[in-house]
Motif scaffolding. Structure first.
Motif, PDB file in Angstrom:
ATOM      1  N   ILE A   1      49.363  -9.979 -19.799  1.00 47.92           N
ATOM      2  CA  ILE A   1      48.229 -10.916 -19.763  1.00 47.92           C
ATOM      3  C   ILE A   1      48.777 -12.337 -19.806  1.00 47.92           C
ATOM      4  CG2 ILE A   1      46.093 -11.661 -20.877  1.00 47.92           C
ATOM      5  CD1 ILE A   1      46.077  -8.945 -22.360  1.00 47.92           C
ATOM      6  N   LEU A   2      48.400 -13.145 -18.821  1.00 47.85           N
ATOM      7  CA  LEU A   2      48.804 -14.546 -18.812  1.00 47.85           C
ATOM      8  C   LEU A   2      47.861 -15.350 -19.701  1.00 47.85           C
ATOM      9  CD1 LEU A   2      50.524 -16.889 -17.617  1.00 47.85           C
ATOM     10  CD2 LEU A   2      48.836 -17.005 -15.758  1.00 47.85           C
ATOM     11  N   LYS A   3      48.419 -16.183 -20.580  1.00 48.89           N
ATOM     12  CA  LYS A   3      47.625 -17.060 -21.431  1.00 48.89           C
ATOM     13  C   LYS A   3      47.830 -18.502 -20.972  1.00 48.89           C
ATOM     14  CE  LYS A   3      49.596 -14.333 -23.665  1.00 48.89           C
ATOM     15  NZ  LYS A   3      50.173 -12.975 -23.413  1.00 48.89           N
ATOM     16  N   VAL A   4      46.716 -19.224 -20.717  1.00 50.48           N
ATOM     17  CA  VAL A   4      46.822 -20.596 -20.217  1.00 50.48           C
ATOM     18  C   VAL A   4      46.104 -21.551 -21.164  1.00 50.48           C
ATOM     19  CG1 VAL A   4      47.012 -19.846 -17.818  1.00 50.48           C
ATOM     20  CG2 VAL A   4      44.757 -20.408 -18.739  1.00 50.48           C
ATOM     21  N   GLY A   5      46.654 -22.756 -21.293  1.00 46.67           N
ATOM     22  CA  GLY A   5      46.035 -23.753 -22.154  1.00 46.67           C
ATOM     23  C   GLY A   5      46.709 -25.097 -21.965  1.00 46.67           C
TER      24      GLY A   5
ATOM     25  N   VAL B   1      41.856 -19.480 -33.924  1.00 49.45           N
ATOM     26  CA  VAL B   1      42.489 -19.137 -32.643  1.00 49.45           C
ATOM     27  C   VAL B   1      41.388 -18.813 -31.651  1.00 49.45           C
ATOM     28  CG1 VAL B   1      44.016 -17.535 -31.423  1.00 49.45           C
ATOM     29  CG2 VAL B   1      44.567 -18.234 -33.767  1.00 49.45           C
ATOM     30  N   GLN B   2      41.460 -19.430 -30.462  1.00 50.47           N
ATOM     31  CA  GLN B   2      40.450 -19.222 -29.435  1.00 50.47           C
ATOM     32  C   GLN B   2      41.076 -18.541 -28.222  1.00 50.47           C
ATOM     33  OE1 GLN B   2      41.094 -22.299 -31.393  1.00 50.47           O
ATOM     34  NE2 GLN B   2      40.131 -23.660 -29.882  1.00 50.47           N
ATOM     35  N   LEU B   3      40.455 -17.467 -27.777  1.00 54.31           N
ATOM     36  CA  LEU B   3      40.880 -16.754 -26.576  1.00 54.31           C
ATOM     37  C   LEU B   3      39.646 -16.538 -25.711  1.00 54.31           C
ATOM     38  CD1 LEU B   3      43.188 -14.144 -28.335  1.00 54.31           C
ATOM     39  CD2 LEU B   3      43.971 -15.983 -26.824  1.00 54.31           C
ATOM     40  N   ALA B   4      39.717 -16.934 -24.451  1.00 57.74           N
ATOM     41  CA  ALA B   4      38.528 -16.882 -23.594  1.00 57.74           C
ATOM     42  C   ALA B   4      38.777 -16.107 -22.310  1.00 57.74           C
ATOM     43  CB  ALA B   4      38.074 -18.301 -23.244  1.00 57.74           C
ATOM     44  N   THR B   5      37.819 -15.229 -21.981  1.00 57.78           N
ATOM     45  CA  THR B   5      37.785 -14.611 -20.660  1.00 57.78           C
ATOM     46  C   THR B   5      36.917 -15.514 -19.780  1.00 57.78           C
ATOM     47  OG1 THR B   5      35.771 -13.319 -21.079  1.00 57.78           O
ATOM     48  CG2 THR B   5      37.876 -12.322 -21.747  1.00 57.78           C
ATOM     49  N   ASP B   6      36.704 -15.119 -18.537  1.00 53.43           N
ATOM     50  CA  ASP B   6      35.846 -15.917 -17.665  1.00 53.43           C
ATOM     51  C   ASP B   6      34.415 -15.973 -18.201  1.00 53.43           C
ATOM     52  OD1 ASP B   6      37.630 -16.598 -15.329  1.00 53.43           O
ATOM     53  OD2 ASP B   6      37.829 -14.420 -15.315  1.00 53.43           O
ATOM     54  N   GLU B   7      33.988 -14.917 -18.901  1.00 56.55           N
ATOM     55  CA  GLU B   7      32.609 -14.830 -19.367  1.00 56.55           C
ATOM     56  C   GLU B   7      32.399 -15.253 -20.816  1.00 56.55           C
ATOM     57  OE1 GLU B   7      34.105 -12.041 -17.931  1.00 56.55           O
ATOM     58  OE2 GLU B   7      33.315 -12.519 -15.936  1.00 56.55           O
TER      59      GLU B   7
ATOM     60  N   ASP C   1      35.142 -24.302 -25.945  1.00 55.96           N
ATOM     61  CA  ASP C   1      35.360 -25.040 -24.701  1.00 55.96           C
ATOM     62  C   ASP C   1      36.844 -25.289 -24.443  1.00 55.96           C
ATOM     63  OD1 ASP C   1      33.377 -25.535 -22.880  1.00 55.96           O
ATOM     64  OD2 ASP C   1      32.616 -27.316 -23.887  1.00 55.96           O
ATOM     65  N   ASP C   2      37.596 -25.585 -25.501  1.00 53.30           N
ATOM     66  CA  ASP C   2      39.017 -25.865 -25.344  1.00 53.30           C
ATOM     67  C   ASP C   2      39.739 -24.718 -24.637  1.00 53.30           C
ATOM     68  OD1 ASP C   2      39.145 -28.408 -26.304  1.00 53.30           O
ATOM     69  OD2 ASP C   2      40.097 -27.915 -28.208  1.00 53.30           O
ATOM     70  N   ALA C   3      39.408 -23.492 -25.010  1.00 53.99           N
ATOM     71  CA  ALA C   3      40.047 -22.334 -24.384  1.00 53.99           C
ATOM     72  C   ALA C   3      39.424 -22.024 -23.023  1.00 53.99           C
ATOM     73  CB  ALA C   3      39.931 -21.115 -25.302  1.00 53.99           C
TER      74      ALA C   3
ATOM     75  N   GLY D   1      42.106 -17.982 -21.342  1.00 48.80           N
ATOM     76  CA  GLY D   1      42.246 -19.328 -21.873  1.00 48.80           C
ATOM     77  C   GLY D   1      42.652 -19.218 -23.338  1.00 48.80           C
ATOM     78  N   PHE D   2      43.512 -20.120 -23.795  1.00 42.41           N
ATOM     79  CA  PHE D   2      44.087 -19.999 -25.140  1.00 42.41           C
ATOM     80  C   PHE D   2      44.215 -21.370 -25.793  1.00 42.41           C
ATOM     81  CE2 PHE D   2      48.583 -19.896 -27.097  1.00 42.41           C
ATOM     82  CZ  PHE D   2      48.109 -19.634 -28.373  1.00 42.41           C
ATOM     83  N   ASP D   3      43.852 -21.426 -27.078  1.00 42.54           N
ATOM     84  CA  ASP D   3      44.028 -22.653 -27.852  1.00 42.54           C
ATOM     85  C   ASP D   3      43.924 -22.308 -29.333  1.00 42.54           C
ATOM     86  OD1 ASP D   3      44.544 -25.417 -27.978  1.00 42.54           O
ATOM     87  OD2 ASP D   3      42.447 -25.864 -28.334  1.00 42.54           O
TER      88      ASP D   3
END
Length: 201
Positions: free
Chosen positions: A98-102, A64-70, A178-180, A43-45
């Motif tokens: 790596i795919l980044k989604v947001g 910058v926010q980058l999130a894994t599932d955990e 949360d956004d990411a 997840g990216f935002d």
């Protein structure tokens, strides 16, 4: 009678502080890079200090926010960012594997290019990808209602806070994380529903 169809939905709980990491030291950065590099999708935002004056140029992004599932990793990039944190952001965002989604990532990408010279690769903007014939792009709130049957609380008060502060409040940290993280959760649910539908045909 409310005119908001989402008002009666249960609230989306979101990520907890225990699952958020502020990347401040070189060790933090190394741990973040290891975790972020070992996953297929993130997840990216970003967050930027808002501009209020006409013609005022944004100096963002400031976070910058980058999130894994955990875990969600938050990188503060103030005035003249440098060092290990920026190297992690660059390595991850420029990765083609790596795919980044947001949601609504156009401005985020432009600002990262302008401020840090980072070119992003393999990015999926869910605002466009999840549209089902709607004319307008789809936001995180609508996606959470659609996929989880829950209401995502998006505080305008938090959105317009000063993201360039050296120390962010807990509310800012959770909002940003949360956004990411929610983007990644929505993506996972969307893909699992696609796979289930395909298997059923």
């Amino acid at each position: 009678m409310t005119s908001d169809p989402d008002a009666l939905l249960p609230p989306y709980d979101g990520i907890t502080m225990a699952k958020v990491r502020m990347v401040r030291s070189e060790q933090d950065a190394a741990e973040a890079l290891a975790a972020l590099s070992s996953t297929d999708v993130l997840g990216f935002d970003t967050e930027s200090k808002p501009t209020f004056l006409k013609g005022e140029q944004s100096t963002g992004p400031h976070l910058v926010q980058l999130a894994t599932d955990e875990v969600a990793y938050l990188f503060q990039i103030g005035g003249k960012p440098a060092g290990a944190a920026v190297e992690v952001i660059k390595a991850v965002l420029e990765s083609t594997t790596i795919l980044k989604v947001g949601f609504g990532l156009k401005d985020d990408i432009l600002r990262l290019q302008s401020k840090l010279g980072i070119g992003t690769h393999n990015v999926l903007d869910l605002s466009n990808a999840l549209r089902k014939g709607e004319r307008n792009t789809l936001g995180a709130k609508t996606a959470v209602a659609r996929f989880f049957g829950q209401k995502l609380q998006k505080s305008k008060k938090i959105t317009t806070t000063n993201w360039s502060l050296p120390r962010l409040s807990d509310k800012q940290i959770l909002y940003a994380a949360d956004d990411a993280h929610v983007a990644l959760r929505v993506y996972r649910r969307w893909r699992s529903e696609q796979a289930a539908a395909k298997a059923a045909t």
